[in-house]
Design a protein around this motif. Structure first.
Motif, mmCIF file in Angstrom:
data_model
loop_
_atom_site.group_PDB
_atom_site.id
_atom_site.type_symbol
_atom_site.label_atom_id
_atom_site.label_comp_id
_atom_site.label_asym_id
_atom_site.label_seq_id
_atom_site.Cartn_x
_atom_site.Cartn_y
_atom_site.Cartn_z
ATOM 1 N N VAL A 122 0.990 -1.176 -0.076
ATOM 2 C CA VAL A 122 0.188 0.033 0.062
ATOM 3 C C VAL A 122 0.777 1.128 0.261
ATOM 4 N N SER A 123 0.596 2.278 -0.806
ATOM 5 C CA SER A 123 1.270 3.351 -0.954
ATOM 6 C C SER A 123 0.659 4.643 -0.452
ATOM 7 N N LYS A 124 1.091 5.840 -0.409
ATOM 8 C CA LYS A 124 0.418 6.985 0.148
ATOM 9 C C LYS A 124 -0.043 6.862 1.445
ATOM 10 N N LEU A 125 0.380 6.085 2.486
ATOM 11 C CA LEU A 125 0.076 5.878 3.828
ATOM 12 C C LEU A 125 0.156 7.307 4.556
ATOM 13 N N ASP A 126 1.173 8.074 4.256
ATOM 14 C CA ASP A 126 1.110 9.208 4.863
ATOM 15 C C ASP A 126 0.571 10.686 4.412
ATOM 16 N N GLU A 127 -0.025 10.233 3.215
ATOM 17 C CA GLU A 127 -1.047 11.420 2.354
ATOM 18 C C GLU A 127 -2.438 11.178 2.600
ATOM 19 N N SER A 128 -3.089 12.440 2.304
ATOM 20 C CA SER A 128 -4.395 12.548 2.653
ATOM 21 C C SER A 128 -4.925 13.729 1.637
ATOM 22 N N LEU A 129 -6.089 13.455 1.016
ATOM 23 C CA LEU A 129 -6.804 14.628 0.323
ATOM 24 C C LEU A 129 -7.976 14.930 0.796
ATOM 25 N N VAL A 130 -8.264 15.955 1.302
ATOM 26 C CA VAL A 130 -9.484 16.542 2.172
ATOM 27 C C VAL A 130 -10.304 17.581 1.382
ATOM 28 N N PRO A 131 -11.518 17.361 1.045
ATOM 29 C CA PRO A 131 -12.346 18.561 0.364
ATOM 30 C C PRO A 131 -12.321 19.705 1.371
ATOM 31 N N VAL A 132 -12.357 20.951 0.653
ATOM 32 C CA VAL A 132 -12.551 22.168 1.319
ATOM 33 C C VAL A 132 -13.248 23.025 0.548
ATOM 34 N N ASP A 133 -13.785 24.090 1.383
ATOM 35 C CA ASP A 133 -14.653 25.125 0.642
ATOM 36 C C ASP A 133 -13.920 26.298 -0.053
ATOM 37 N N SER A 134 -12.714 26.561 0.868
ATOM 38 C CA SER A 134 -11.922 27.830 0.539
ATOM 39 C C SER A 134 -10.614 27.419 0.961
ATOM 40 N N ARG A 135 -9.640 28.601 0.600
ATOM 41 C CA ARG A 135 -8.351 28.479 0.941
ATOM 42 C C ARG A 135 -7.869 29.137 2.304
ATOM 43 N N SER A 136 -9.048 29.421 3.152
ATOM 44 C CA SER A 136 -8.688 30.349 4.231
ATOM 45 C C SER A 136 -7.943 29.501 5.472
ATOM 46 N N ALA A 137 -7.326 30.155 6.104
ATOM 47 C CA ALA A 137 -6.337 29.516 7.180
ATOM 48 C C ALA A 137 -7.239 28.625 8.253
ATOM 49 N N ALA A 138 -8.060 29.266 8.318
ATOM 50 C CA ALA A 138 -9.015 28.414 9.489
ATOM 51 C C ALA A 138 -9.373 27.103 9.046
ATOM 52 N N GLU A 139 -9.945 27.130 7.628
ATOM 53 C CA GLU A 139 -10.596 25.968 7.041
ATOM 54 C C GLU A 139 -9.155 24.950 6.615
ATOM 55 N N ASP A 177 -12.492 17.717 -10.689
ATOM 56 C CA ASP A 177 -13.949 17.798 -11.090
ATOM 57 C C ASP A 177 -14.635 19.003 -10.546
ATOM 58 N N GLY A 178 -13.939 20.064 -10.661
ATOM 59 C CA GLY A 178 -14.446 21.221 -10.032
ATOM 60 C C GLY A 178 -14.666 21.556 -8.537
ATOM 61 N N GLU A 179 -14.094 20.644 -7.773
ATOM 62 C CA GLU A 179 -13.970 20.457 -6.293
ATOM 63 C C GLU A 179 -12.885 20.759 -5.798
ATOM 64 N N LEU A 180 -12.606 21.432 -4.982
ATOM 65 C CA LEU A 180 -11.178 21.890 -4.198
ATOM 66 C C LEU A 180 -10.734 21.139 -3.052
ATOM 67 N N TYR A 181 -9.583 20.526 -3.303
ATOM 68 C CA TYR A 181 -9.215 19.810 -2.077
ATOM 69 C C TYR A 181 -7.845 20.379 -1.687
ATOM 70 N N LEU A 182 -7.597 19.759 -0.152
ATOM 71 C CA LEU A 182 -6.235 20.095 0.342
ATOM 72 C C LEU A 182 -5.414 18.860 0.425
ATOM 73 N N GLN A 183 -4.295 18.538 -0.372
ATOM 74 C CA GLN A 183 -3.710 17.626 -0.442
ATOM 75 C C GLN A 183 -2.361 17.764 0.884
ATOM 76 N N VAL A 184 -2.364 16.833 1.561
ATOM 77 C CA VAL A 184 -1.417 17.026 2.676
ATOM 78 C C VAL A 184 -0.553 16.069 3.098
ATOM 79 N N SER A 185 0.586 15.911 3.240
ATOM 80 C CA SER A 185 1.371 14.815 3.547
ATOM 81 C C SER A 185 2.109 14.841 4.924
ATOM 82 N N PHE A 186 2.435 13.926 5.630
ATOM 83 C CA PHE A 186 2.837 13.976 6.889
ATOM 84 C C PHE A 186 4.180 13.096 6.907
#
Length: 348
Positions: free
Chosen positions: A7-24, A72-81
């Protein structure tokens, strides 16, 4: 030979977000860390541990990198740990760690639709097929679906799967070289929706009277049914393959035979080091084409050999003679009686 998946990408996650704000972004990073912890431990209860719950609230120390993607028109935050730090967090909390080498599961699932019963195949356009893919990636459970070509259709029917005829389905599963197969049925015509499942090992050559795990329930929708099916299978695997630190000092060793070059020695050591049951590895003896690696373990020797049985490059061999490493007095701390057992051949 089984065909366990790495299994790859065990340290990655793709999270849907509504905006690029710091709080979100901060909230999304916490959600991403939860996902990564679950993929690396396999256990939901891990998130309740105080030190892990605290890190989820303040995850910045574990971040490796992050960025935004539009899919597909949706915004995501891709984060690696930082993978090593995530594993250290789990180890220090005495929580299970599930390594990247995991069982490959063949999924035979019948979906009951209005007027027909369909076996979900690898190329199916049904919603359930994509939902299984999403859950597979989220939980780090590698899945394989049957082709349902002429060979499969000659051997397995929807009624075989619904009736849980394990030996029939096992025969059709042999060609896929999976470690386990799950039979499941999902009745979308019922309200609430019904599902049931049973998990079996592939090709053990024994009568299959009792499944390794089984479950039936009612849920609100197809998404919930797929989630429950994969969660049930995942929980079984975690119980077998995710290893927590026992806190005890457990030393062991493994022997590899028919070594032909130094590259094999390096590959074997690299492989052993990534096993979730192994704390440290050292090549301690080399005698002709035979090598011994001394190990310090997090778990038990049984855990170690169970994990090694998942690796297609590792082939267990029954030891037929007295351990050659013990022919010279004082050559190692193990007696010949203790050394008679399994040795391995590396084919990588």
């Amino acid at each position: 030979m089984a065909n366990a998946a790495e299994v790859s990408k065990l340290d990655e996650s793709l999270v849907p977000v509504d905006s690029r704000s710091a709080a979100e972004r901060k909230q999304a990073i916490s959600v991403g860390l939860k996902s990564v912890i679950l993929k690396n431990s396999g256990s939901n209860s891990t998130l309740a541990h105080p030190s892990i719950a605290a890190m989820v609230k303040q995850p910045t120390a574990l971040i490796s990198q992050f960025g935004y993607q539009e899919l597909d028109g949706e915004l995501y935050l891709q984060v690696s740990f930082d993978h090593k730090r995530v594993i250290r967090l789990l180890r220090e909390a005495k929580q299970p760690v599930w390594g990247k080498q995991r069982p490959l599961t063949l999924v035979w699932v019948v979906e009951e639709l209005p007027g027909e019963r369909v076996i979900v195949n690898d190329g199916s356009l049904l919603e359930s097929r994509s939902l299984f893919q999403v859950e597979s990636e989220a939980k780090g459970v590698p899945l394989l679906f049957p082709l349902m070509d002429l060979d499969d259709n000659m051997k397995v029917s929807a009624n075989d799967i619904r009736g849980m005829f394990a030996e029939q389905v096992d025969g059709a599963s042999q060609r896929y070289q999976a470690d386990y197969f799950v039979m499941a049925s999902i009745d979308t015509t019922a309200s609430p929706l019904k599902y049931n499942l049973a998990l079996y090992p592939v090709g053990k050559g024994e009568p299959m009277h009792t499944p390794l795990v089984s479950k039936r329930d009612v849920v609100g929708d197809i998404n919930a049914a797929v989630t429950e099916i994969i969660s049930t299978v995942s929980e079984y695997y975690v119980g077998r393959y995710a290893i927590a630190d026992t806190g005890a000092e457990i030393d062991s060793y493994v022997d590899f035979i028919d070594i032909t070059d130094m590259k094999q020695l390096v590959s074997i050591e690299k492989y052993l080091k990534q096993l979730s049951a192994v704390k440290s590895v050292q090549l301690t003896q080399l005698n002709g084409s035979r090598a011994r690696y001394t190990l310090e373990l997090f778990g038990t020797e049984e855990d170690l050999h169970r994990l090694m049985n998942l690796e297609p490059r590792v082939h267990p061999q029954e030891r037929l003679d007295i351990d050659p490493f013990n022919r010279v007095q004082g050559s190692d701390p193990f007696t010949s009686e203790e050394s008679v057992g399994i040795e391995y051949r590396w084919q990588g």
